[in-house]
Design an enzyme around this catalytic site. Sequence first.
Site, mmCIF file in Angstrom:
data_model
loop_
_atom_site.group_PDB
_atom_site.id
_atom_site.type_symbol
_atom_site.label_atom_id
_atom_site.label_comp_id
_atom_site.label_asym_id
_atom_site.label_seq_id
_atom_site.Cartn_x
_atom_site.Cartn_y
_atom_site.Cartn_z
ATOM 1 N N LYS A 91 0.771 -1.223 0.015
ATOM 2 C CA LYS A 91 -0.030 0.090 0.055
ATOM 3 C C LYS A 91 0.885 1.275 -0.007
ATOM 4 C CE LYS A 91 -4.520 -0.704 -0.067
ATOM 5 N NZ LYS A 91 -5.467 0.425 -0.565
ATOM 6 N N ASP A 97 -7.788 0.348 6.967
ATOM 7 C CA ASP A 97 -7.917 -0.876 7.918
ATOM 8 C C ASP A 97 -6.463 -1.252 8.240
ATOM 9 O OD1 ASP A 97 -7.324 -1.762 5.255
ATOM 10 O OD2 ASP A 97 -9.451 -1.653 4.924
HETATM 11 C C1 PLP Z 1 -3.131 -6.379 1.628
HETATM 12 C C2 PLP Z 1 -4.301 -5.621 0.927
HETATM 13 N N1 PLP Z 1 -4.613 -6.145 -0.255
HETATM 14 C C3 PLP Z 1 -5.493 -5.778 -1.019
HETATM 15 C C4 PLP Z 1 -6.330 -4.565 -0.778
HETATM 16 C C5 PLP Z 1 -7.324 -3.958 -1.580
HETATM 17 O O1 PLP Z 1 -6.950 -2.606 -2.318
HETATM 18 P P1 PLP Z 1 -8.149 -1.798 -2.579
HETATM 19 O O2 PLP Z 1 -8.816 -1.207 -1.138
HETATM 20 O O3 PLP Z 1 -7.401 -0.545 -3.228
HETATM 21 O O4 PLP Z 1 -9.076 -2.322 -3.308
HETATM 22 C C6 PLP Z 1 -6.065 -3.925 0.627
HETATM 23 C C7 PLP Z 1 -6.376 -2.524 1.089
HETATM 24 O O5 PLP Z 1 -6.137 -2.108 1.899
HETATM 25 C C8 PLP Z 1 -5.094 -4.386 1.566
HETATM 26 O O6 PLP Z 1 -4.436 -4.053 2.594
#
Ligand code: PLP
Length: 402
Positions: free
Chosen positions: A77, A124
């Site tokens: 992220k 989160d």
């Molecule tokens: C580990 C992880 N994978 C995927 C996502 C999904 O990303 P998005 O919110 O851009 O769909 C998040 C979002 O916080 C994440 O923390």
Amino acid sequence: MDECIKSVHRERLQVHYLNSIKRFGLDIAKKVHKFHQSFPDYSYTPLIDLKSLASTLGVKSIHIKDESCRFGLNAFKCLGGSYCIGTYIAEALGLEISELSYELIINDDVKRKLGDVTFVTATDGNHGRGIAWTANRLGLKSVVYMPKGSSEERLNNIKALGSNASITELNYDDTVRYANEAAAKNGWILVQDTAWDGYETIPVRIMQGYTTMGCETVEQLSGSIPTHIFLQAGVGAMAAALTGFFMDLYQGERRPIITVVEPNKADCFYKTAKKNDGTLQIVNGDMNTIMAGLACGEPSTIAWDILRDYADNFVSIPDWIAAKGMRILGNPSGDDKKIISGESGASTLGLAAEVMQNASLDWMREQLAINTNSKILCFSTEGDTDRLNYRRIVWDGLFPSF
Ligand SMILES: Cc1ncc(COP(=O)(O)O)c(C=O)c1O
């Protein structure tokens, strides 16, 4: 029958080359990648070729991009937050992003020119840690709000980066609104990864930040083109940015099949695709899923604009599929390399494995068009960002109680 694998397939439209994907194409991605490369702790994350697993599951190849190694933060992220804050600073200094580097930003003169800036966000866990990390590195301030039920470990990781972080009594989407109000009240800059009408510039930049993963992957694949790309979605920013990137790159015959994956408890893209009447579907409530990073009930408007036109399948999965992915990646067969993949990170591989192994999912193998020639690409977007729950799930086979 809520807790099961559900899927919506969309027929491909004769979409023309749209501006919506151009913003995430190779030209921009190269600039983003160059900016990230200027950070001292930058390195390519591994792209792991799971040969033994591919042979077990009966496909040609399975590659996993292991984002647990990203900037020492255990998740992808920070790519978005750092690039977005970079563009903010470039603009404040009257520079192009291509003229900006980490070295320049940390210069005292630049800091003086920027003045007292505070970035605020809702998260989160992983996005907030990326914002806190970037602000910390650049000597700027951050405030991070987390939804009810967020992991203490994730909160403490953010606090350890000097951020004023706290857990609210709200669900994810209401926490976003709370952060937005706090920004307006205090004159802070909201750096949110989701978009809504009237709030698009910053989310686009965050999404552009994720394209560094695409750039690295293409280089690491050395000319091999995946036939199937699985992308997990929370607000959909990551899935849409990478869809845009790969659609810009691989057009026509070379276009991979894109499958978007969400938890049953927060499957707003699946529901939106299923309804298919042009309205965005919202999931309300606590969204109790082990896939904390994907527990978002309102699709990003920009993300839907891309996924609507370019994603082939929208799949909603129960938690045990993510747990299966975590176990498979952590316990490889043959000479395959072990990957520590967290709940949201392992969701896509868990689904791909289940589809290949479960005879009652014939219909889905057909729908996803997976066969012995398939070259699968998944992004393990996080490592064990909540170590306690990682162990409960992988060691004890237990899911957290919500
Ligand atoms: C580990 C992880 N994978 C995927 C996502 C999904 O990303 P998005 O919110 O851009 O769909 C998040 C979002 O916080 C994440 O923390």
